[in-house]
Write an enzyme that holds these catalytic residues in place. Structure first.
Site, PDB file in Angstrom:
ATOM      1  N   HIS A 103      -4.461   8.562   5.481  1.00 40.01           N
ATOM      2  CA  HIS A 103      -4.677   6.925   4.865  1.00 40.01           C
ATOM      3  C   HIS A 103      -5.885   6.279   5.171  1.00 40.01           C
ATOM      4  O   HIS A 103      -6.428   5.690   4.031  1.00 40.01           O
ATOM      5  CB  HIS A 103      -3.434   5.320   4.944  1.00 40.01           C
ATOM      6  CG  HIS A 103      -3.599   4.323   4.432  1.00 40.01           C
ATOM      7  ND1 HIS A 103      -2.974   4.016   3.116  1.00 40.01           N
ATOM      8  CD2 HIS A 103      -2.797   3.431   4.500  1.00 40.01           C
ATOM      9  CE1 HIS A 103      -2.806   2.711   2.907  1.00 40.01           C
ATOM     10  NE2 HIS A 103      -3.123   2.259   4.225  1.00 40.01           N
ATOM     11  N   HIS A 106      -9.984   0.962  -1.300  1.00 43.92           N
ATOM     12  CA  HIS A 106      -8.064   0.817  -1.271  1.00 43.92           C
ATOM     13  C   HIS A 106      -8.020   0.454  -2.323  1.00 43.92           C
ATOM     14  O   HIS A 106      -7.678  -0.460  -2.779  1.00 43.92           O
ATOM     15  CB  HIS A 106      -7.922  -0.110   0.071  1.00 43.92           C
ATOM     16  CG  HIS A 106      -6.146   0.408  -0.184  1.00 43.92           C
ATOM     17  ND1 HIS A 106      -5.378   0.789  -0.356  1.00 43.92           N
ATOM     18  CD2 HIS A 106      -5.513   0.215   1.481  1.00 43.92           C
ATOM     19  CE1 HIS A 106      -3.803   0.449   0.194  1.00 43.92           C
ATOM     20  NE2 HIS A 106      -4.859   0.192   1.305  1.00 43.92           N
ATOM     21  N   CYS A 133       0.580  -0.991  -0.183  1.00 44.17           N
ATOM     22  CA  CYS A 133      -0.096   0.141   0.096  1.00 44.17           C
ATOM     23  C   CYS A 133       0.405   1.315  -0.053  1.00 44.17           C
ATOM     24  O   CYS A 133       0.223   2.701  -0.113  1.00 44.17           O
ATOM     25  CB  CYS A 133      -1.022  -0.023   1.245  1.00 44.17           C
ATOM     26  SG  CYS A 133      -1.336  -1.637   1.474  1.00 44.17           S
TER      27      CYS A 133
END
Lengths: 409, 82
Positions: free
Chosen positions: A303, A337, A165
């Site tokens: 995030h 995401h 990520c």
């Protein structure tokens, strides 16, 4: 050597659009790009999560066969955004092939679609003979970076981060440092990830995916919301052209913003559990690298994947560093995401908002979890004079990043 | 297979697999059409289908010097006889 680095090209493929206008319409209109997961013959029926942040517009690619033959779906995305960002930058072929321009680009794990086909082939009689000459080139971990170099004849350094990520955030950060410290004049930076249910299965098996909103895809993920129940995997890509300030000025390039700081660290401990100390340290590194104080930051892009514990730890770390008044925005409610692409995509979205002087709201944040309430969440679309913004991302393995940008006036 | 049959099969493969339309018999495939070593490996798997058998590693290495369509035809004719 400590040179200034600016952004002269930016492009994205996201579940809420590709062009600035479409992306901004969807951001300001509160439109989600999360859709029901597509059926497939492998995992879609087995995973508990029934939604995916999906790019559902047809993209017309115009790459020659010599380039297409080594591209899996992830590289098509990567090469498309690189093409658009380089076109915007105006960098010419003689510069791109001079050795003074490089690529920092990655994806979570190459092309899982191609890898999946390889596993199926290897399970069959005579499987080894069926492996194609380009299968590895399409699926290797640095496939995106080197497909970009081949497409444009780029001969500078290649950095291919593969840190899940934080992949694109690291790519931007390492590209920024390559220019700042005089190793390159420009870098094509970013990350991409393609539609893939094996990624969903990974998070599903760790009980990290959202599962309670399968009948209402647009209502999940829900960063910082009291009813959040996990992340939603998404797909997409982004590319930024970073360039040394004087190099950009000399050729009269349009400057979109300046990269002013990069913090990067590892928690040095657990591979999965969020770590407030590590996050806090990284945010401070980014701010210090930009030679600013927390009060100088106008907006924090969190995030915020919408996992129950991750959001709490992140909110605490933000509060520790910034206090309770700096606006905090969570963008994953719009797209899910997007994995290795997320830091770059979030940067592109912030550039659009910075240019227009407006900030969208954190989608699906209907009731702030009291454990995340110590920061100033953006819950309404608002005009905002964005001078300095921060993008923070975190990854499995304990990797933390913080990128700092300043509007270029 | 006759040379003519091989020729027709190859033209079809070049068109469908490599997007190369009617290459000349003596044209340099690399220089004219960007037909590179990766394509050569892909072509070998097509030739195995024509021949109905697997090529050995040594036989495959012999194909790495191929430059033209005529070279490929002659290679297939040679492999037919072994």
């Amino acid at each position: 050597m400590n040179r200034r680095v600016v952004i002269t090209g930016a492009a994205a493929i996201t579940p809420i659009g590709r062009t600035e206008d479409r992306i901004m319409d969807n951001l300001l209109g509160g439109v989600s790009g999360v859709r029901p997961i597509r059926s497939d013959d492998l995992l879609a029926r087995q995973v508990h999560c029934g939604v995916f942040g999906t790019v559902d517009e047809e993209i017309e690619y115009d790459f020659p066969r010599r380039n297409r033959k080594t591209m899996g779906p992830v590289s098509f995305y990567a090469c498309q955004v690189a093409t658009e960002a380089l076109a915007q930058s105006g960098l010419t072929e003689d510069v791109l092939t001079s050795g003074r321009v490089g690529v920092a680009y990655g994806s979570t794990h190459g092309s899982p679609t191609v890898q999946r086909d390889l596993y199926l082939i290897l399970g069959r009689e005579g499987g080894l003979r069926r492996i194609g000459a380009t299968d590895y080139l399409k699926s290797m971990v640095h496939t995106t970076a080197v497909n970009i170099t081949r497409l444009f004849g780029i001969t500078g350094r290649v950095i291919s981060s593969g840190t899940a990520c934080t992949t694109s955030a690291q790519a931007i950060g390492f590209g920024y440092e390559a220019i700042r410290f005089g190793r390159q004049e420009a870098m094509v930076c970013g990350g991409a990830d393609e539609y893939d249910t094996t990624t969903v299965a990974v998070f599903d098996s760790l009980l990290a995916c959202s599962t309670r909103w399968n009948d209402r895809p647009e209502s999940t993920p829900r960063p910082f919301d009291v009813q959040r129940d996990g992340l939603v995997v998404g797909e997409g890509a982004s590319a930024l052209v970073l360039e040394e300030l004087e190099h950009a000025r000399r050729r009269g390039a349009q400057i979109l913003a300046e990269v002013i700081g990069f913090g990067c660290s590892n928690n040095g401990g657990d591979m999965i559990l969020p770590n407030a100390a590590g996050v806090r340290r990284t945010l401070l590194m980014g701010i210090e690298d930009a030679r600013l104080s927390p009060d100088d930051v106008d907006l924090v892009s969190a995030h915020a994947t919408a996992t129950p514990m991750g959001d709490v730890v992140e909110a605490r770390a933000i509060a520790d560093v910034y206090g309770g008044s700096t606006p905090v925005l969570a963008l994953k409610g719009y797209m899910g995401h997007t994995m290795g692409a997320c830091g770059g995509i979030e940067t592109v979205l912030l550039l659009h908002m910075m240019k227009r002087g407006v900030v969208t709201r954190s989608l699906n944040l209907d009731e702030v979890d009291p454990r995340c309430a110590m920061v100033n969440h953006v819950t309404q679309v608002a005009e905002m004079d964005l001078r300095v913004v921060s993008v923070q991302n975190f990854a499995f393995g304990g990797v933390n990043t913080c990128l700092m940008y300043r509007r270029f006036d | 297979m006759s040379r003519q049959t091989i020729h027709e099969l190859l033209l079809d493969v070049f068109k469908t697999r490599f997007e190369i339309d009617n290459p000349g018999l003596d044209e340099n495939l690399r220089e004219t059409y960007d037909f590179d070593s990766i394509d050569a490996i892909e072509l070998l798997s097509e030739l195995e289908t024509f021949l109905g058998r697997e090529l050995t590693q040594d036989e495959k290495k012999q194909a790495m010097d191929i430059r033209t369509l005529r070279d490929i035809e002659e290679y297939v004719l040679r492999m037919q006889q072994t």
